[in-house]
Write a protein that holds these residues in place. Structure first.
Motif, PDB file in Angstrom:
ATOM      1  N   UNK A  46       0.822  -1.196   0.000  1.00 28.52           N
ATOM      2  CA  UNK A  46       0.000   0.000   0.000  1.00 28.52           C
ATOM      3  C   UNK A  46       0.866   1.261   0.000  1.00 28.52           C
ATOM      4  N   UNK A  47       1.889   1.254   0.822  1.00 26.53           N
ATOM      5  CA  UNK A  47       2.787   2.418   0.865  1.00 26.53           C
ATOM      6  C   UNK A  47       3.443   2.650  -0.492  1.00 26.53           C
ATOM      7  N   UNK A  48       3.951   1.583  -1.113  1.00 33.85           N
ATOM      8  CA  UNK A  48       4.604   1.722  -2.414  1.00 33.85           C
ATOM      9  C   UNK A  48       3.628   2.228  -3.468  1.00 33.85           C
ATOM     10  N   UNK A  49       2.407   1.714  -3.440  1.00 36.32           N
ATOM     11  CA  UNK A  49       1.403   2.102  -4.438  1.00 36.32           C
ATOM     12  C   UNK A  49       0.970   3.551  -4.235  1.00 36.32           C
ATOM     13  N   UNK A  50       0.792   3.967  -2.996  1.00 32.84           N
ATOM     14  CA  UNK A  50       0.456   5.370  -2.725  1.00 32.84           C
ATOM     15  C   UNK A  50       1.590   6.283  -3.160  1.00 32.84           C
TER      16      UNK A  50
END
Length: 231
Positions: A173-177
Motif C-alpha cells: 500500500x505504501x509503495x502504491x500510494x
C-alpha cells in the motif's frame, strides 16, 4: 492530547481505471493443513471471515471485468545466498522454509505446496485475466512489477486486500500510494498476527487511517464496484 480524526472524502472509483490488488493469496497464508504462516493469523482470518471476504472481492471483480493484480511471495534456493541480516519476521520465515520454490521456471514440487496459490481461488487467479506478477521478495512491491502492471493499464484507483495487513499488504500500500495511486483498504479482507508488542491488525488499521484514501468493508467495496460497473 490531540487525536487525528480527519478522513479523506470517500474515494470514487470508475471501472476502467480501477484495479483489485491482492498480495499473498497462497497456501502458506490461507490453507489450514499446509500453511505455516497460517498459524500466526488463523484467529484473525476466522474472526473477520477473511477467506470468504477475499473470495467475494475476487468473484465480484471477475464477474464485472475489473483488473485483478496478484502479487505472490516466494523464494528460490539462490536467495539463500543473501548476506544481509534479515529482520525479525524474515529470520523466522527463513527458519520455517517459507514459500520456497525449486526454481523460477521449474514447477517440480510446486503444486499443492505452501507456495502454491490457494486452491479454492485458482479459478480466479488462473482465469487468463488476472495478472499474477513476479514475486515480491521482501515486504513491498517496489522490486516486482505490480506498479508497472497498474501503470500499463492506466489504473488510477486501487482496492487492496490480503492476509498479512501489517507487513506485506501495508508495504504494498505504501509503495502504491507513493507511486501516485489512490488506495482503498478492505478492512475485513485482511488479517495479521500478534506479538508481545500488540495486535498487528490494529497496528495496520491505525496506519491505514493515516495513509489510505478510504477504508471499506467487503460489502461496501462490492457495492461500489457494482455501482461503478453499471454507471
Amino acid at each position: 492530547m490531540f487525536t487525528f480524526t480527519h478522513r479523506n472524502p470517500e474515494m470514487q472509483i470508475d471501472k476502467p481505471h480501477t484495479a483489485l490488488v491482492l498480495a499473498d493469496i497462497q497456501n502458506e497464508f490461507l490453507e489450514e493443513k499446509t500453511g505455516t504462516y497460517y498459524e500466526l493469523i488463523a484467529d484473525a482470518l476466522k474472526k473477520r471471515n477473511v477467506v470468504g471476504n477475499l473470495e467475494q472481492l475476487l468473484k465480484t471483480a471477475q464477474e464485472l471485468g475489473y483488473y485483478i493484480i496478484h502479487s505472490p511471495h516466494w523464494y528460490y534456493p539462490t536467495d539463500l545466498q543473501w548476506n544481509v541480516p534479515p529482520g525479525a519476521i524474515a529470520d523466522y520465515l527463513i527458519g520455517i522454509g517459507f514459500c520456497g520454490r525449486k526454481d523460477p521456471v521449474d514447477l517440480e514440487g510446486f503444486h499443492g505446496s505452501r507456495s502454491d496459490y490457494y486452491e479454492p481461488f485458482k479459478k480466479y487467479l488462473m482465469d487468463g485475466h488476472t495478472c499474477n506478477t513476479s514475486p515480491h521478495k521482501h515486504f513491498g512491491c517496489v522490486a516486482n512489477d505490480v506498479i508497472k502492471q497498474l501503470h500499463m493499464r492506466k489504473v488510477q484507483k486501487v482496492i487492496m486486500a490480503g492476509p498479512v495487513a501489517n507487513i506485506c499488504l501495508e508495504s504494498h500500500m505504501r509503495d502504491i500510494i507513493e507511486a501516485g495511486f489512490e488506495v482503498a483498504l478492505v478492512r475485513d479482507a485482511v488479517a495479521a498476527g500478534v506479538n508481545d508488542e500488540g495486535d498487528g491488525y490494529e497496528a495496520a488499521m491505525v496506519n491505514a487511517r493515516f495513509m489510505a484514501n478510504a477504508m471499506w468493508t467487503t460489502d461496501e467495496a462490492v457495492k461500489r464496484m457494482k455501482a461503478a460497473a453499471s454507471a
